[in-house]
Design an enzyme around this catalytic site. Structure first.
Site, PDB file in Angstrom:
ATOM      1  N   PRO A   1      -5.407  -0.091  18.538  1.00 27.43           N
ATOM      2  CA  PRO A   1      -4.868  -0.310  17.379  1.00 27.43           C
ATOM      3  C   PRO A   1      -4.978   0.795  16.064  1.00 27.43           C
ATOM      4  O   PRO A   1      -4.531   0.570  15.107  1.00 27.43           O
ATOM      5  CB  PRO A   1      -5.931  -1.509  16.814  1.00 27.43           C
ATOM      6  CG  PRO A   1      -7.333  -1.052  18.072  1.00 27.43           C
ATOM      7  CD  PRO A   1      -6.455  -0.724  18.993  1.00 27.43           C
TER       8      PRO A   1
ATOM      9  N   TYR B   1      -9.520   5.216   7.170  1.00 30.65           N
ATOM     10  CA  TYR B   1      -9.901   5.580   8.378  1.00 30.65           C
ATOM     11  C   TYR B   1     -11.011   6.559   8.398  1.00 30.65           C
ATOM     12  O   TYR B   1     -11.135   7.428   7.560  1.00 30.65           O
ATOM     13  CB  TYR B   1      -8.745   6.191   8.879  1.00 30.65           C
ATOM     14  CG  TYR B   1      -7.634   5.128   9.444  1.00 30.65           C
ATOM     15  CD1 TYR B   1      -7.679   4.403  10.445  1.00 30.65           C
ATOM     16  CD2 TYR B   1      -6.766   4.961   8.346  1.00 30.65           C
ATOM     17  CE1 TYR B   1      -6.662   3.488  10.924  1.00 30.65           C
ATOM     18  CE2 TYR B   1      -5.600   3.879   8.627  1.00 30.65           C
ATOM     19  CZ  TYR B   1      -5.811   3.061   9.816  1.00 30.65           C
ATOM     20  OH  TYR B   1      -4.661   2.456  10.324  1.00 30.65           O
TER      21      TYR B   1
ATOM     22  N   TYR C   1       3.542   6.339  10.310  1.00 28.62           N
ATOM     23  CA  TYR C   1       2.675   5.360   9.910  1.00 28.62           C
ATOM     24  C   TYR C   1       3.500   4.097   9.467  1.00 28.62           C
ATOM     25  O   TYR C   1       3.402   2.991   9.373  1.00 28.62           O
ATOM     26  CB  TYR C   1       1.460   5.710   8.930  1.00 28.62           C
ATOM     27  CG  TYR C   1       0.270   4.605   8.838  1.00 28.62           C
ATOM     28  CD1 TYR C   1      -0.678   4.893   9.791  1.00 28.62           C
ATOM     29  CD2 TYR C   1       0.390   3.662   7.924  1.00 28.62           C
ATOM     30  CE1 TYR C   1      -1.821   3.955   9.606  1.00 28.62           C
ATOM     31  CE2 TYR C   1      -0.442   2.736   7.645  1.00 28.62           C
ATOM     32  CZ  TYR C   1      -1.592   2.841   8.609  1.00 28.62           C
ATOM     33  OH  TYR C   1      -2.597   1.938   8.512  1.00 28.62           O
TER      34      TYR C   1
ATOM     35  N   HIS D   1       0.773  -1.266   0.019  1.00 28.79           N
ATOM     36  CA  HIS D   1       0.120  -0.109  -0.017  1.00 28.79           C
ATOM     37  C   HIS D   1       0.801   1.466   0.128  1.00 28.79           C
ATOM     38  O   HIS D   1       1.701   1.419   0.874  1.00 28.79           O
ATOM     39  CB  HIS D   1      -0.931  -0.077   1.161  1.00 28.79           C
ATOM     40  CG  HIS D   1      -2.158  -1.107   1.029  1.00 28.79           C
ATOM     41  ND1 HIS D   1      -3.222  -0.654   1.304  1.00 28.79           N
ATOM     42  CD2 HIS D   1      -2.358  -2.009   0.476  1.00 28.79           C
ATOM     43  CE1 HIS D   1      -4.175  -1.599   1.254  1.00 28.79           C
ATOM     44  NE2 HIS D   1      -3.539  -2.437   0.571  1.00 28.79           N
TER      45      HIS D   1
ATOM     46  N   LYS E   1       0.174  -0.283  15.045  1.00 25.99           N
ATOM     47  CA  LYS E   1       1.632  -0.258  15.355  1.00 25.99           C
ATOM     48  C   LYS E   1       2.174  -1.552  16.333  1.00 25.99           C
ATOM     49  O   LYS E   1       3.137  -1.792  16.881  1.00 25.99           O
ATOM     50  CB  LYS E   1       1.692   0.691  16.685  1.00 25.99           C
ATOM     51  CG  LYS E   1       2.130   2.247  15.482  1.00 25.99           C
ATOM     52  CD  LYS E   1       3.540   2.209  14.766  1.00 25.99           C
ATOM     53  CE  LYS E   1       3.539   2.986  13.667  1.00 25.99           C
ATOM     54  NZ  LYS E   1       3.460   2.414  12.534  1.00 25.99           N
TER      55      LYS E   1
HETATM   56  P1  FAD Z   1       0.084 -12.054  21.679  1.00 25.20           P
HETATM   57  O1  FAD Z   1      -0.177 -11.932  20.033  1.00 25.20           O
HETATM   58  O2  FAD Z   1      -0.713 -11.548  22.510  1.00 25.20           O
HETATM   59  O3  FAD Z   1       0.863 -13.458  21.785  1.00 25.20           O
HETATM   60  C1  FAD Z   1       1.156 -13.649  23.370  1.00 25.20           C
HETATM   61  C2  FAD Z   1       1.162 -15.318  23.263  1.00 25.20           C
HETATM   62  O4  FAD Z   1       1.315 -15.636  24.393  1.00 25.20           O
HETATM   63  C3  FAD Z   1      -0.092 -15.795  22.969  1.00 25.20           C
HETATM   64  O5  FAD Z   1      -0.356 -16.937  22.042  1.00 25.20           O
HETATM   65  C4  FAD Z   1      -0.583 -16.327  24.455  1.00 25.20           C
HETATM   66  O6  FAD Z   1      -1.696 -17.439  24.165  1.00 25.20           O
HETATM   67  C5  FAD Z   1       0.479 -16.645  25.048  1.00 25.20           C
HETATM   68  N1  FAD Z   1       0.397 -16.878  26.543  1.00 25.20           N
HETATM   69  C6  FAD Z   1      -0.270 -15.715  27.262  1.00 25.20           C
HETATM   70  N2  FAD Z   1      -0.361 -16.284  28.560  1.00 25.20           N
HETATM   71  C7  FAD Z   1       0.529 -17.375  28.779  1.00 25.20           C
HETATM   72  C8  FAD Z   1       1.320 -18.207  29.685  1.00 25.20           C
HETATM   73  N3  FAD Z   1       0.705 -17.539  30.908  1.00 25.20           N
HETATM   74  N4  FAD Z   1       2.046 -19.020  29.207  1.00 25.20           N
HETATM   75  C9  FAD Z   1       2.113 -19.477  28.147  1.00 25.20           C
HETATM   76  N5  FAD Z   1       1.764 -18.731  26.976  1.00 25.20           N
HETATM   77  C10 FAD Z   1       0.924 -17.572  27.247  1.00 25.20           C
HETATM   78  N6  FAD Z   1      -0.682  -4.403  15.263  1.00 25.20           N
HETATM   79  C11 FAD Z   1       0.010  -3.849  14.241  1.00 25.20           C
HETATM   80  O7  FAD Z   1       1.222  -3.963  14.161  1.00 25.20           O
HETATM   81  N7  FAD Z   1      -0.673  -3.705  12.740  1.00 25.20           N
HETATM   82  C12 FAD Z   1      -2.246  -3.778  13.160  1.00 25.20           C
HETATM   83  O8  FAD Z   1      -2.806  -3.352  11.994  1.00 25.20           O
HETATM   84  C13 FAD Z   1      -2.981  -4.307  14.037  1.00 25.20           C
HETATM   85  N8  FAD Z   1      -4.055  -4.262  14.233  1.00 25.20           N
HETATM   86  C14 FAD Z   1      -4.722  -4.814  15.469  1.00 25.20           C
HETATM   87  C15 FAD Z   1      -6.049  -4.819  15.406  1.00 25.20           C
HETATM   88  C16 FAD Z   1      -6.757  -5.482  16.480  1.00 25.20           C
HETATM   89  C17 FAD Z   1      -8.280  -5.501  16.614  1.00 25.20           C
HETATM   90  C18 FAD Z   1      -5.933  -5.829  17.639  1.00 25.20           C
HETATM   91  C19 FAD Z   1      -6.663  -6.557  18.829  1.00 25.20           C
HETATM   92  C20 FAD Z   1      -4.580  -5.757  17.603  1.00 25.20           C
HETATM   93  C21 FAD Z   1      -4.092  -5.383  16.524  1.00 25.20           C
HETATM   94  N9  FAD Z   1      -2.495  -5.233  16.424  1.00 25.20           N
HETATM   95  C22 FAD Z   1      -1.971  -4.552  15.339  1.00 25.20           C
HETATM   96  C23 FAD Z   1      -1.634  -5.377  17.640  1.00 25.20           C
HETATM   97  C24 FAD Z   1      -1.138  -6.757  17.717  1.00 25.20           C
HETATM   98  O9  FAD Z   1      -2.191  -7.881  17.325  1.00 25.20           O
HETATM   99  C25 FAD Z   1      -0.279  -7.338  18.809  1.00 25.20           C
HETATM  100  O10 FAD Z   1       0.449  -6.159  19.096  1.00 25.20           O
HETATM  101  C26 FAD Z   1       0.496  -8.436  18.417  1.00 25.20           C
HETATM  102  O11 FAD Z   1      -0.418  -9.809  18.710  1.00 25.20           O
HETATM  103  C27 FAD Z   1       1.678  -8.698  19.744  1.00 25.20           C
HETATM  104  O12 FAD Z   1       2.187  -9.599  19.456  1.00 25.20           O
HETATM  105  P2  FAD Z   1       2.783 -10.613  20.788  1.00 25.20           P
HETATM  106  O13 FAD Z   1       3.370 -11.703  20.394  1.00 25.20           O
HETATM  107  O14 FAD Z   1       3.357  -9.582  21.596  1.00 25.20           O
HETATM  108  O15 FAD Z   1       1.498 -11.161  21.914  1.00 25.20           O
HETATM  109  C1  PHB Z   2      -6.629  -4.474  10.124  1.00 26.38           C
HETATM  110  O1  PHB Z   2      -6.524  -4.650   8.995  1.00 26.38           O
HETATM  111  O2  PHB Z   2      -6.953  -5.410  11.229  1.00 26.38           O
HETATM  112  C2  PHB Z   2      -6.203  -3.266  10.622  1.00 26.38           C
HETATM  113  C3  PHB Z   2      -5.561  -2.087   9.938  1.00 26.38           C
HETATM  114  C4  PHB Z   2      -5.111  -0.956  10.271  1.00 26.38           C
HETATM  115  C5  PHB Z   2      -5.204  -0.562  11.711  1.00 26.38           C
HETATM  116  C6  PHB Z   2      -5.803  -1.705  12.695  1.00 26.38           C
HETATM  117  C7  PHB Z   2      -6.028  -2.816  11.890  1.00 26.38           C
HETATM  118  O3  PHB Z   2      -5.074   0.645  12.235  1.00 26.38           O
END
Ligand code: FAD
Ligand code: PHB
Length: 388
Positions: A292, A200, A383, A72, A296
């Protein structure tokens, strides 16, 4: 069992760290509370910065992302029915990639399986021990038995609700938090997106976001109250809520259909400082959360992993503690910039305040963003992702 680095959590942070460490010959075991299917079923991030793409390439898992990811060049912001475009390419020379977190997770899981590195799914009662000493350990239960892993370091990659951060004594950690009085209700549907770029939407009825996963799969979000019950959101109600927030062209192009996933995510800003506690290092959502809006969260998880993997490689290959000693400071400098940007975008685009003064300020700031090259450039730089 003994390993060099015990990683808690098989989300993007844990899996990416495991892959990068393995590449450098550093042994690691991942402990995940859920099953692999459960982890793959969580629909979350969609927008990936170029630096994150580069890191996935470095980890050797970028092939499918380059084949199927959508590049994009810009993003659109619709204010009260009028659409404006901000070109990342023109303003910064950079682009972002739209590729789902579930796909990244799958690529990382496949990459890990291909090199035979161990992941223990359905690991229960994970507990961290002695990380302020020289001989940290992790214990857990799996298959009805208790197990123990002795290690050199523990990487807490277990997300916001994980056990790693909670294992740190309260006196050693400072939490900074802002909880917003709203959430995002998101749906995924096998319908073509309304636009080739993300839109957005700022609207008196509330924020909306038109995103996508592929040219035939859309991801939509609307702002909702935290008290909302997901069960009461039948698909038709969702489409009726988002439709009036869109501009005429998007409204005409909107194809509705059954949802294949629906969820509510609360909006929160959170930073735990520091990110290192003796031989325990936190990375990703375990240490910080952003709303979100700025896309980031996953990108920050990847940048933490970049700093941490480099530091661990330096430790083992060069016997240097410099990277480990500076990990927290370096990661947090990037985290706070993303926190600021995510907070700013959230406050700019959502209907948060009913005070007309605050609403007029939002409109004035949006107008400035569209008219000022400096403001647009600052937005685009943040961004697409700041350089390391
Ligand atoms: P997580 O993905 O939360 O992974 C943590 C893992 O640890 C999980 O699998 C969990 O089951 C496991 N765990 C938890 N507790 C325990 C335990 N006690 N023992 C063993 N395992 C455990 N980010 C972006 O960069 N771009 C985007 O467009 C974006 N959009 C988003 C949209 C939505 C709706 C949401 C909710 C989030 C979005 N994010 C986005 C954020 C992104 O999804 C998270 O920041 C990302 O998942 C973080 O990764 P992580 O591995 O740190 O944590
Ligand atoms: C997504 O596609 O899930 C998405 C895109 C942009 C955002 C958050 C989530 O800022």
């Amino acid at each position: 069992m003994r390993t060099q680095v015990a990683i808690i959590g098989a989300g993007p942070a844990g899996l990416l760290l495991g892959q990068l460490l393995h590449k450098h010959g550093i042994d690691n075991v991942i402990l995940e509370r859920q099953t692999a299917e459960h982890v793959l079923g969580r629909v979350r991030a969609g927008v990936i910065e170029q630096v994150t793409v580069d890191l996935l390439d470095e980890a050797g898992v970028g092939a499918r992302l380059h084949a199927d990811g959508l590049v994009h060049d810009g993003v659109q912001i619709c204010v009260d029915g009028v659409r404006h475009r901000l070109s990342f390419k023109e303003l910064t020379g950079k682009t972002v990639m739209v590729y789902g977190q579930t796909e990244i997770t799958k690529d990382l899981m496949d990459g890990r399986a291909a090199v035979g590195a161990p992941t223990i799914y359905s690991a229960h009662d994970v507990a961290l021990h002695d990380f302020f000493g020289q001989k940290p350990r992790v214990t857990y239960r799996a298959g009805g038995k208790s197990h123990e892993i002795a290690c050199d370091f523990i990487a807490g990659c277990d997300g916001f609700h994980g056990i790693s951060r909670k294992s740190v004594p309260a006196s050693a950690i400072t939490a900074h938090e802002r909880v917003y009085p709203l959430g995002w209700l998101g749906i995924l549907s096998d319908t073509p997106p309304v636009s080739e770029e993300l839109i957005y939407v700022h609207h008196p009825l509330g924020f909306a976001l038109c995103s996508m996963r592929t040219p035939t799969r859309s991801r939509y979000y609307i702002q909702c109250s935290l008290a909302e019950d997901i069960e009461s959101w039948v698909d038709e109600r969702f489409w009726e809520e988002i439709r009036p927030r869109l501009d005429d062209e998007a409204r005409e192009r909107l194809v509705t259909g059954p949802s294949i996933e629906k969820s509510i995510a609360p909006l929160r800003s959170f930073v735990a400082e520091p990110m290192r506690f003796g031989r325990l290092f936190l990375a990703g959502d375990a240490a910080h959360i952003v709303p979100p809006t700025g896309a980031k969260g996953l990108n920050l998880a990847a940048s933490d992993v970049r700093y941490l993997s480099q530091a661990l490689v330096e430790h083992y290959a060069e016997k240097s503690a410099a990277g480990l000693d500076h990990y927290s400071e370096r990661a947090l400098a990037r985290v706070w910039k993303a926190e600021r940007f995510s907070w700013w975008m959230t406050m700019l685009l959502h209907r948060i305040s009913e005070n007309p003064f605050d609403q007029k300020l939002q409109l004035a700031e949006l107008d400035y963003l569209f008219r000022s090259k400096a403001a647009a450039t600052a937005f685009a730089e943040n961004y697409v992702g700041l350089p390391y």
